[in-house]
Scaffold this motif. Structure first.
Motif, mmCIF file in Angstrom:
data_model
loop_
_atom_site.group_PDB
_atom_site.id
_atom_site.type_symbol
_atom_site.label_atom_id
_atom_site.label_comp_id
_atom_site.label_asym_id
_atom_site.label_seq_id
_atom_site.Cartn_x
_atom_site.Cartn_y
_atom_site.Cartn_z
ATOM 1 N N ASP A 1 0.869 -1.183 0.000
ATOM 2 C CA ASP A 1 0.000 0.000 0.000
ATOM 3 C C ASP A 1 0.904 1.231 0.000
ATOM 4 O O ASP A 1 2.131 1.091 -0.025
ATOM 5 N N VAL A 2 0.283 2.409 0.015
ATOM 6 C CA VAL A 2 1.079 3.648 0.027
ATOM 7 C C VAL A 2 0.597 4.582 1.131
ATOM 8 O O VAL A 2 0.910 5.779 1.114
ATOM 9 N N GLY A 3 -0.192 4.055 2.069
ATOM 10 C CA GLY A 3 -0.853 4.892 3.072
ATOM 11 C C GLY A 3 0.111 5.710 3.908
ATOM 12 O O GLY A 3 1.202 5.262 4.257
ATOM 13 N N SER A 4 -0.346 6.909 4.280
ATOM 14 C CA SER A 4 0.491 7.838 5.039
ATOM 15 C C SER A 4 0.574 7.477 6.519
ATOM 16 O O SER A 4 1.300 8.118 7.278
ATOM 17 N N VAL A 5 -0.211 6.473 6.944
ATOM 18 C CA VAL A 5 -0.174 5.981 8.324
ATOM 19 C C VAL A 5 0.093 4.487 8.211
ATOM 20 O O VAL A 5 -0.366 3.850 7.266
ATOM 21 N N LYS A 6 0.839 3.885 9.138
ATOM 22 C CA LYS A 6 1.179 2.479 8.937
ATOM 23 C C LYS A 6 0.584 1.546 9.982
ATOM 24 O O LYS A 6 0.121 0.472 9.636
ATOM 25 N N GLY A 7 0.572 1.927 11.272
ATOM 26 C CA GLY A 7 0.038 1.030 12.306
ATOM 27 C C GLY A 7 -1.404 0.650 11.999
ATOM 28 O O GLY A 7 -1.776 -0.528 12.041
ATOM 29 N N SER A 8 -2.206 1.643 11.660
ATOM 30 C CA SER A 8 -3.623 1.397 11.402
ATOM 31 C C SER A 8 -3.828 0.558 10.138
ATOM 32 O O SER A 8 -4.710 -0.308 10.096
ATOM 33 N N ILE A 9 -2.990 0.800 9.123
ATOM 34 C CA ILE A 9 -3.101 0.016 7.875
ATOM 35 C C ILE A 9 -2.851 -1.461 8.182
ATOM 36 O O ILE A 9 -3.580 -2.340 7.714
ATOM 37 N N VAL A 10 -1.802 -1.717 8.987
ATOM 38 C CA VAL A 10 -1.468 -3.113 9.307
ATOM 39 C C VAL A 10 -2.642 -3.750 10.050
ATOM 40 O O VAL A 10 -3.085 -4.846 9.713
ATOM 41 N N SER A 11 -3.195 -3.031 11.056
ATOM 42 C CA SER A 11 -4.277 -3.674 11.806
ATOM 43 C C SER A 11 -5.566 -3.772 10.995
ATOM 44 O O SER A 11 -6.351 -4.693 11.203
#
Ligand code: NAP
Length: 318
Positions: A106-116
């Protein structure tokens, strides 16, 4: 700084790439992937009829669809380029179409939330390597993209512990092919770093432009007419996509609130220095911050040339 966007690769990194979301980031990736032969075949999946029609008109990819399962089928890599808030539902929707051994990113600007959001929906037969290209502009949509967006910009990978090393190396090769420099870190560390370097500056810009617009003693036309370099730069940042930034703040709450607390304390001490005419404190503070600006220019992450308001198609790390 060396230009990393060399000639097209002889062999593409991915035989078949699927990009979900063909806005600023997705269409920039499609453009550079085409130009540099990073993918043999590119499918774009987008929820918007207008975006799909425009992607066809612009000839950005080989195949365009609104059906996520059909779009990811046979893809060696699937990269989500959609707002952070919908990554979980997209992961769930695409699950049944994913090929065994595919790399999901992905390219999301936030990572912790993307993973969960995403990890629970991904089958064990795929490799998940989240990424964030620290490059962007305040524009959105397929027309806003350009192939050099990622050139000489950092891309941060946040692979889960124990992730397949080949999958990580392949995603690294893809981003390096797009001209980026790549670094790995944990999702939590990424979110803390980006909270201060990107998320808080956007919040400050949204706030100062809102405050100026609400002033009663100064008319809106005066704010626009006399906008000095400083304010004009804030207006550029405050023009960034509302959906994207709403999702960033809702999905990186903890780190942003932590940084906002520190920021507020430091602002109070500047306020105090002004109130008590402490010129030395102000001078020392401004000297320290000027040195930070100089070091950003020295490492090639910005130019010292004045460019208030920025020209179209210039990029800014986000
Ligand atoms: P964008 O220009 O608004 O593009 C997003 C695209 O995704 C739009 O075409 C949108 O369609 C489509 N979309 C939304 N929901 C979808 C869904 N459920 N399924 C399929 N397509 C969907 O946004 P962007 O600036 O490229 O940002 C995309 C991602 O990149 C975000 O996660 C953001 O955090 C990250 N990022 C952005 C920047 C930046 O500066 N912009 C920098 C680094 C990373 P609609 O138009 O119909 O909504």
């Amino acid at each position: 700084m060396p230009d990393r966007l060399g000639p097209p690769l002889e062999t593409p990194v991915f035989a078949r790439l699927a990009l979900i979301g063909l806005g600023l980031i997705g269409s920039s990736l499609a453009r550079v992937a085409r130009q540099k032969n990073l993918a043999g075949h590119i499918t774009a999946i987008d929820a918007s009829d207008a975006v799909r029609a425009r992607a066809i008109e612009l000839g950005l990819v080989d195949h365009v669809t609104g059906d996520v399962v059909e779009g990811v089928r046979d893809a060696d890599a699937v990269i989500l380029c959609v707002p952070v808030g919908v990554c979980g539902q997209v992961a769930k929707a695409m699950r049944s179409g994913l090929k065994r051994g595919a790399i999901i990113s992905d390219v999301g600007s936030v990572k912790g939330s993307i993973v969960s959001q995403m990890a629970p929906h991904l089958p064990e037969t795929v490799h998940f390597v989240p990424a964030h290209p620290v490059a962007g502009t305040e524009q959105s949509g397929p027309d806003a993209g350009f192939p050099t967006l990622f050139l000489n910009r950092w891309c941060i990978l946040t692979p889960p512990e124990g992730q397949n090393a080949d999958a990580i190396a392949t995603i690294r090769a893809f981003w390096e092919g797009a001209g980026s420099m790549v670094e790995e870190m944990s999702p939590a560390h990424h979110d803390l770093v980006l909270a201060i370097t990107s998320h808080l500056p956007h919040l400050i810009a949204y706030n100062i432009v809102g405050t100026a617009a609400d002033l009663e003693a100064v008319t809106q036309s005066e704010v626009i007419k006399f906008s000095a370099g400083g304010f004009r730069d804030f207006t550029r940042i405050a023009a960034s996509d509302p959906t994207m930034w709403r999702d960033v703040f809702l999905n990186n709450k903890e780190a942003v609130l932590e940084m906002l607390g520190r920021f507020t304390e430091d602002l109070s001490s500047l306020q105090r220095a002004i109130r008590y005419s402490d010129g030395e404190a102000l001078f020392n503070h401004f000297t320290r911050t000027r040195a930070i600006r100089r070091s950003i220019i020295e490492i090639g992450q910005d130019s010292s040339a004045p460019d208030f308001g920025r020209q179209p198609k210039t990029d800014s790390p986000q």
